[in-house]
Design a protein around this motif. Structure first.
Motif, PDB file in Angstrom:
ATOM      1  N   ALA A  90       0.844  -1.199   0.000  1.00  0.00           N
ATOM      2  CA  ALA A  90       0.000   0.000   0.000  1.00  0.00           C
ATOM      3  C   ALA A  90       0.875   1.243   0.000  1.00  0.00           C
ATOM      4  O   ALA A  90       1.980   1.257   0.547  1.00  0.00           O
ATOM      5  CB  ALA A  90      -0.912   0.014   1.221  1.00  0.00           C
ATOM      6  N   ARG A  93      -0.071   7.245   1.277  1.00  0.00           N
ATOM      7  CA  ARG A  93      -1.371   7.936   1.338  1.00  0.00           C
ATOM      8  C   ARG A  93      -2.476   6.979   1.741  1.00  0.00           C
ATOM      9  O   ARG A  93      -3.314   7.296   2.602  1.00  0.00           O
ATOM     10  CB  ARG A  93      -1.706   8.571  -0.016  1.00  0.00           C
ATOM     11  CG  ARG A  93      -2.915   9.507   0.052  1.00  0.00           C
ATOM     12  CD  ARG A  93      -3.297  10.038  -1.313  1.00  0.00           C
ATOM     13  NE  ARG A  93      -4.058   9.063  -2.083  1.00  0.00           N
ATOM     14  CZ  ARG A  93      -4.628   9.328  -3.261  1.00  0.00           C
ATOM     15  NH1 ARG A  93      -4.491  10.529  -3.805  1.00  0.00           N
ATOM     16  NH2 ARG A  93      -5.311   8.415  -3.900  1.00  0.00           N
ATOM     17  N   THR A  94      -2.502   5.797   1.138  1.00  0.00           N
ATOM     18  CA  THR A  94      -3.535   4.819   1.463  1.00  0.00           C
ATOM     19  C   THR A  94      -3.412   4.353   2.903  1.00  0.00           C
ATOM     20  O   THR A  94      -4.412   4.224   3.617  1.00  0.00           O
ATOM     21  CB  THR A  94      -3.442   3.603   0.521  1.00  0.00           C
ATOM     22  OG1 THR A  94      -3.669   4.034  -0.818  1.00  0.00           O
ATOM     23  CG2 THR A  94      -4.460   2.539   0.889  1.00  0.00           C
ATOM     24  N   GLU A  98      -6.434   5.121   5.557  1.00  0.00           N
ATOM     25  CA  GLU A  98      -7.140   4.008   6.187  1.00  0.00           C
ATOM     26  C   GLU A  98      -7.048   4.100   7.711  1.00  0.00           C
ATOM     27  O   GLU A  98      -8.019   3.777   8.416  1.00  0.00           O
ATOM     28  CB  GLU A  98      -6.571   2.677   5.697  1.00  0.00           C
ATOM     29  CG  GLU A  98      -6.946   2.365   4.252  1.00  0.00           C
ATOM     30  CD  GLU A  98      -6.390   1.032   3.774  1.00  0.00           C
ATOM     31  OE1 GLU A  98      -5.576   0.431   4.516  1.00  0.00           O
ATOM     32  OE2 GLU A  98      -6.767   0.589   2.671  1.00  0.00           O
ATOM     33  N   ASP A 199     -14.633   6.234   2.178  1.00  0.00           N
ATOM     34  CA  ASP A 199     -14.190   5.475   1.002  1.00  0.00           C
ATOM     35  C   ASP A 199     -14.709   6.106  -0.287  1.00  0.00           C
ATOM     36  O   ASP A 199     -13.972   6.244  -1.262  1.00  0.00           O
ATOM     37  CB  ASP A 199     -14.655   4.022   1.102  1.00  0.00           C
ATOM     38  CG  ASP A 199     -13.963   3.264   2.223  1.00  0.00           C
ATOM     39  OD1 ASP A 199     -12.848   3.678   2.606  1.00  0.00           O
ATOM     40  OD2 ASP A 199     -14.531   2.274   2.711  1.00  0.00           O
ATOM     41  N   SER A 202     -12.937   9.476  -0.968  1.00  0.00           N
ATOM     42  CA  SER A 202     -11.576   9.261  -1.467  1.00  0.00           C
ATOM     43  C   SER A 202     -11.593   8.902  -2.945  1.00  0.00           C
ATOM     44  O   SER A 202     -10.777   9.414  -3.729  1.00  0.00           O
ATOM     45  CB  SER A 202     -10.905   8.148  -0.658  1.00  0.00           C
ATOM     46  OG  SER A 202      -9.621   7.865  -1.175  1.00  0.00           O
ATOM     47  N   SER A 206     -10.046  11.326  -5.848  1.00  0.00           N
ATOM     48  CA  SER A 206      -8.982  10.756  -6.675  1.00  0.00           C
ATOM     49  C   SER A 206      -9.332  10.850  -8.149  1.00  0.00           C
ATOM     50  O   SER A 206      -8.494  11.156  -9.000  1.00  0.00           O
ATOM     51  CB  SER A 206      -8.728   9.300  -6.291  1.00  0.00           C
ATOM     52  OG  SER A 206      -8.220   9.202  -4.982  1.00  0.00           O
TER      53      SER A 206
END
Length: 213
Positions: A90, A93-94, A98, A199, A202, A206
């Motif tokens: 990952a 950023r992820t 999270e 989610d 995001s 993105s």
């Protein structure tokens, strides 16, 4: 069926729930009274009476009526990402997003109507708004520091760019959280958790970032 929870663990869990319920009751009482009377007319005694606790209990949880409105409880440490580790496969950023999402899922934001009431109280009280901004600034700085630590660990971003990259990730995450709170407050689906909105937010941001002008 025999419980696998040890008595000591069960007792600790019960105490933690009661602490959070008491903290929440005080916060709700503070917000409701501030909305009804104005913050200047609210006292610790009136909040305690509304929450059905003693003033001594109030001060075990909050240092002031302002902290009670903001939900800055001294009984619970501020969430931190100091122990966060880069997840295999990952991006930084992820990983950070999270972690923030998981922390948000543990917060009790109340109903959208309650959040609207709280926002109105903040907007009507410049000192509260300033204190809230200060708290958010402290949280941002902590997240940026931990994000920089993960960027150092990952080693993909040139060292000279890592501070800027860390803050860019922080600003992206705050944009995601704000959009998630916005869609959550307008949603009629009460079964959908805030984490689900994070989610979706995001993904949308993105996609916007990848879109051609």
């Amino acid at each position: 069926m025999t419980s696998t929870i040890a008595p000591a663990e069960e007792a600790t869990g019960l105490r933690e729930r009661k602490k959070r319920e008491t903290s929440r009751a005080i916060e709700v009482a503070a917000v409701e009274l501030a909305a009804e009377l104005g913050l200047g007319e609210v006292t610790v005694e009136s909040i305690s009476q509304r929450a059905d606790v003693t003033s001594r209990t109030f001060f075990n949880y909050y240092a002031s009526k302002e902290d009670a409105v903001l939900g800055n409880s001294r009984a619970f440490p501020r969430p931190s990402l100091h122990d966060l580790k880069l997840r295999r496969g990952a991006s930084v950023r992820t990983t950070v997003l999270e972690a923030v999402r998981d922390q948000l899922s543990g917060f009790d934001f109340g109903t959208p109507a309650y959040q609207h009431k709280k926002r109105a109280v903040l907007l009507a009280s410049p000192q509260l708004l300033a204190k809230d901004f200060q708290s958010l600034g402290d949280i941002e700085t902590d997240i940026a520091q931990q994000t920089r630590r993960l960027l150092d660990e990952e080693g993909l971003v040139p060292p000279a760019e890592r501070d800027a990259h860390a803050w860019a990730i922080v600003f992206f995450i705050w944009a995601v959280v704000r959009l998630a709170l916005q869609t959550w407050s307008q949603s009629t689906d009460t079964r959908r958790a805030l984490a689900d909105h994070v989610d979706s937010a995001s993904r949308i941001l993105s996609e916007v970032g990848r879109a051609r002008s």
